[in-house]
Design a protein around this motif. Structure first.
Motif, PDB file in Angstrom:
ATOM      1  N   TYR A   1      38.161   6.752  -3.614  1.00 36.12           N
ATOM      2  CA  TYR A   1      37.821   5.448  -4.191  1.00 36.12           C
ATOM      3  C   TYR A   1      36.357   5.382  -4.615  1.00 36.12           C
ATOM      4  N   ARG A   2      35.472   6.020  -3.826  1.00 35.26           N
ATOM      5  CA  ARG A   2      34.046   5.974  -4.159  1.00 35.26           C
ATOM      6  C   ARG A   2      33.758   6.666  -5.483  1.00 35.26           C
TER       7      ARG A   2
ATOM      8  N   SER B   1      46.656   1.724 -10.202  1.00 34.75           N
ATOM      9  CA  SER B   1      45.296   1.881  -9.715  1.00 34.75           C
ATOM     10  C   SER B   1      45.346   2.273  -8.259  1.00 34.75           C
ATOM     11  N   PRO B   2      44.256   2.835  -7.698  1.00 34.58           N
ATOM     12  CA  PRO B   2      44.260   3.208  -6.290  1.00 34.58           C
ATOM     13  C   PRO B   2      44.624   2.060  -5.377  1.00 34.58           C
ATOM     14  N   THR B   3      44.186   0.845  -5.718  1.00 31.32           N
ATOM     15  CA  THR B   3      44.463  -0.279  -4.833  1.00 31.32           C
ATOM     16  C   THR B   3      45.941  -0.627  -4.830  1.00 31.32           C
TER      17      THR B   3
ATOM     18  N   PRO C   1      37.105   4.653  -9.187  1.00 31.69           N
ATOM     19  CA  PRO C   1      37.638   3.334  -8.854  1.00 31.69           C
ATOM     20  C   PRO C   1      39.008   3.071  -9.457  1.00 31.69           C
ATOM     21  N   SER C   2      39.423   3.877 -10.443  1.00 29.42           N
ATOM     22  CA  SER C   2      40.769   3.734 -10.992  1.00 29.42           C
ATOM     23  C   SER C   2      41.414   5.105 -11.115  1.00 29.42           C
TER      24      SER C   2
ATOM     25  N   ARG D   1      40.987   8.720   1.416  1.00 25.41           N
ATOM     26  CA  ARG D   1      41.131   7.719   0.359  1.00 25.41           C
ATOM     27  C   ARG D   1      39.773   7.108   0.025  1.00 25.41           C
TER      28      ARG D   1
ATOM     29  N   VAL E   1      47.851   8.130  -5.676  1.00 27.06           N
ATOM     30  CA  VAL E   1      46.743   8.375  -4.767  1.00 27.06           C
ATOM     31  C   VAL E   1      47.230   9.120  -3.527  1.00 27.06           C
TER      32      VAL E   1
END
Length: 214
Positions: A65-66, A3-5, A69-70, A61, A50
């Protein structure tokens, strides 16, 4: 897939800067930049991260993300570039003919609704979705399942007209026909543009068709 996070390391200098254009880019332009960059990473055979998408797209980024979200949903959107949901078939459509022409019998081994979708991109798609079940499910739900609807509707109309058997399972028939095409490409490693392969696939479709007609 991450995931981006999970890919929150600092990008290379300048990678996160938004590409400068006169005025403020519309959201659609930024969406397109992100999807295009993701597709470039996919086509290159690199792992989609990402950091790579940000570096290629020139967007931040935060902007990525906006919108996604994944990373899974972003990759699913990129994989579908060049594909379209076919229009509904006319009420008098020849069902036998649309089965032969609407399920991957084009020269590039893809359906006619996607003339720019190369076999190489198809194989990259298979590679990605088979290695990530979450991506596979996301791509199915958001894109692939919608492309089946027009043909399934046409088959249901054929049942209503009495052309097809009342007990025909429309989804099972679609799976059987599409499965025959995928077997040539994925298991046998053949090209549907090969006349011998196309003939074998048509023969398989004929067998399925005979089990469908009233």
């Amino acid at each position: 897939m991450t995931s981006p996070t999970a890919d929150a390391g600092a990008p290379d200098a300048g990678a996160a800067a938004v590409r400068r254009r006169p005025g403020r880019p519309r959201d659609e332009e930024i969406d397109g930049q992100i999807v295009e960059a993701t597709l470039e990473v996919i086509d290159s055979g690199e792992e989609v991260t990402v950091s790579r998408v940000v570096a290629r797209s020139g967007v931040s980024r935060a902007a990525l993300y906006r919108r996604w979200p994944s990373l899974t949903t972003l990759i699913a959107a990129a994989l579908d570039v060049g594909r379209e949901v076919p229009p509904e078939y006319p009420a008098d459509a020849d069902l036998h003919e649309i089965l032969l022409t609407g399920l991957g019998l084009g020269a590039d081994a893809v359906a006619p609704s996607a003339p720019g979708y190369s076999e190489e991109r198809f194989r990259q798609r298979i590679r990605l979705v088979m290695s990530d079940r979450a991506l596979q499910k996301a791509y199915w739900e958001s894109h692939v399942s919608r492309r089946r609807v027009p043909l399934q509707n046409a088959l249901r109309a054929g049942i209503a007209r009495g052309e097809l058997r009342e007990d025909v399972d429309v989804e099972a028939c679609f799976d059987a026909i599409a499965g025959a095409a995928y077997y040539q490409l994925v298991v046998r490693g053949d090209r549907i543009s090969d006349p011998a392969v196309a003939a074998r696939l048509r023969a398989a479709i004929e067998v399925i068709w005979r089990g469908m007609v009233a």
